[in-house]
Design a protein around this motif. Structure first.
Motif, short mmCIF file in Angstrom:
data_model
loop_
_atom_site.label_atom_id
_atom_site.label_comp_id
_atom_site.label_asym_id
_atom_site.label_seq_id
_atom_site.Cartn_x
_atom_site.Cartn_y
_atom_site.Cartn_z
N VAL A 3 0.86 -1.18 0.00
CA VAL A 3 0.00 0.00 0.00
C VAL A 3 0.90 1.23 0.00
O VAL A 3 2.02 1.19 0.49
CB VAL A 3 -0.98 0.03 1.20
N ASN A 4 0.41 2.32 -0.56
CA ASN A 4 1.18 3.55 -0.67
C ASN A 4 0.63 4.59 0.29
O ASN A 4 -0.57 4.89 0.26
CB ASN A 4 1.12 4.07 -2.11
N TYR A 5 1.51 5.15 1.10
CA TYR A 5 1.14 6.18 2.07
C TYR A 5 0.74 7.45 1.34
O TYR A 5 1.46 7.93 0.47
CB TYR A 5 2.32 6.44 3.02
N LEU A 6 -0.44 8.01 1.69
CA LEU A 6 -0.92 9.24 1.07
C LEU A 6 -0.80 10.45 1.98
O LEU A 6 -0.67 11.57 1.51
CB LEU A 6 -2.38 9.09 0.63
N GLY A 7 -0.92 10.23 3.30
CA GLY A 7 -0.81 11.35 4.23
C GLY A 7 -1.85 11.26 5.33
O GLY A 7 -2.68 10.34 5.37
N PRO A 8 -1.83 12.21 6.26
CA PRO A 8 -2.80 12.23 7.36
C PRO A 8 -4.22 12.37 6.84
O PRO A 8 -4.47 13.08 5.86
CB PRO A 8 -2.39 13.47 8.16
N ALA A 9 -5.17 11.72 7.50
CA ALA A 9 -6.57 11.74 7.07
C ALA A 9 -7.20 13.12 7.24
O ALA A 9 -8.13 13.45 6.52
CB ALA A 9 -7.37 10.68 7.83
N LEU A 10 -6.71 13.92 8.17
CA LEU A 10 -7.30 15.23 8.42
C LEU A 10 -6.89 16.28 7.40
O LEU A 10 -7.54 17.30 7.25
CB LEU A 10 -6.92 15.72 9.83
N VAL A 11 -5.82 16.02 6.68
CA VAL A 11 -5.31 16.96 5.67
C VAL A 11 -6.01 16.66 4.36
O VAL A 11 -6.33 15.53 4.05
CB VAL A 11 -3.79 16.80 5.53
N GLU A 70 10.35 -4.65 5.38
CA GLU A 70 11.44 -4.39 4.43
C GLU A 70 11.32 -3.02 3.78
O GLU A 70 11.50 -2.85 2.57
CB GLU A 70 11.50 -5.50 3.37
N GLY A 71 10.95 -2.01 4.58
CA GLY A 71 10.90 -0.63 4.11
C GLY A 71 9.65 -0.26 3.33
O GLY A 71 9.57 0.85 2.82
N GLU A 72 8.66 -1.16 3.23
CA GLU A 72 7.43 -0.87 2.51
C GLU A 72 6.23 -1.07 3.42
O GLU A 72 6.23 -1.95 4.27
CB GLU A 72 7.26 -1.81 1.31
N GLN A 101 7.32 -1.50 16.46
CA GLN A 101 7.80 -0.48 15.55
C GLN A 101 7.33 -0.73 14.12
O GLN A 101 7.12 0.20 13.35
CB GLN A 101 9.33 -0.38 15.57
N GLN A 102 7.13 -1.99 13.75
CA GLN A 102 6.68 -2.32 12.39
C GLN A 102 5.17 -2.15 12.23
O GLN A 102 4.71 -1.86 11.14
CB GLN A 102 7.05 -3.76 12.05
N PHE A 103 4.41 -2.34 13.29
CA PHE A 103 2.96 -2.21 13.23
C PHE A 103 2.60 -0.73 13.08
O PHE A 103 3.01 0.11 13.86
CB PHE A 103 2.32 -2.78 14.50
N LYS A 104 1.81 -0.40 12.04
CA LYS A 104 1.46 0.99 11.77
C LYS A 104 0.02 1.35 12.11
O LYS A 104 -0.28 2.50 12.36
CB LYS A 104 1.73 1.34 10.30
#
Length: 116
Positions: A3-11, A70-72, A101-104
């Protein structure tokens, strides 16, 4: 599945799938990710879907979660067995045990971009 990070949900993230979302309903601990091309066509998750992830929420059995491997950022389904939890890819494959630390975060909402 990646999955690709898009940003904070509030922004205000400029993405057609989230155009009608009321961002005021999300806490500051929520962020957005977009499902990559690794998703299977016609499945519950499709390429371009946007997921709202809450990093403050603890995961339980069968929750969809995001972890950094692995950085993704990758999407998994949590499988709790006793006091341990294994994260399994939604499309099958090798699972992982992850550290804090890996759990987001835990997926709390899905938005699909509909074709016009």
């Amino acid at each position: 599945m990646r999955v690709n990070y898009l940003g904070p949900a509030l922004v205000g993230v400029d993405h057609p799938a989230v155009a009608e979302m009321d961002r005021r309903k999300f806490t500051p601990s929520c962020f957005l990710v977009e499902v990559s091309e690794e998703a299977r066509p016609g499945g519950p998750l499709m390429e371009g879907d946007v997921l709202v992830v809450d990093e403050a929420r603890s995961f339980g059995h069968a929750d969809l979660v995001v972890a950094e491997i692995e950085g993704e950022y990758r999407l998994f389904k949590a499988h709790r067995a006793g006091s341990r939890c294994r994260l399994l890819p939604p499309n099958g494959g090798q699972g992982y045990f992850v550290n804090a630390q890996q759990f987001k975060g835990v997926v709390v909402r899905q938005a699909r971009c509909r074709a016009v």
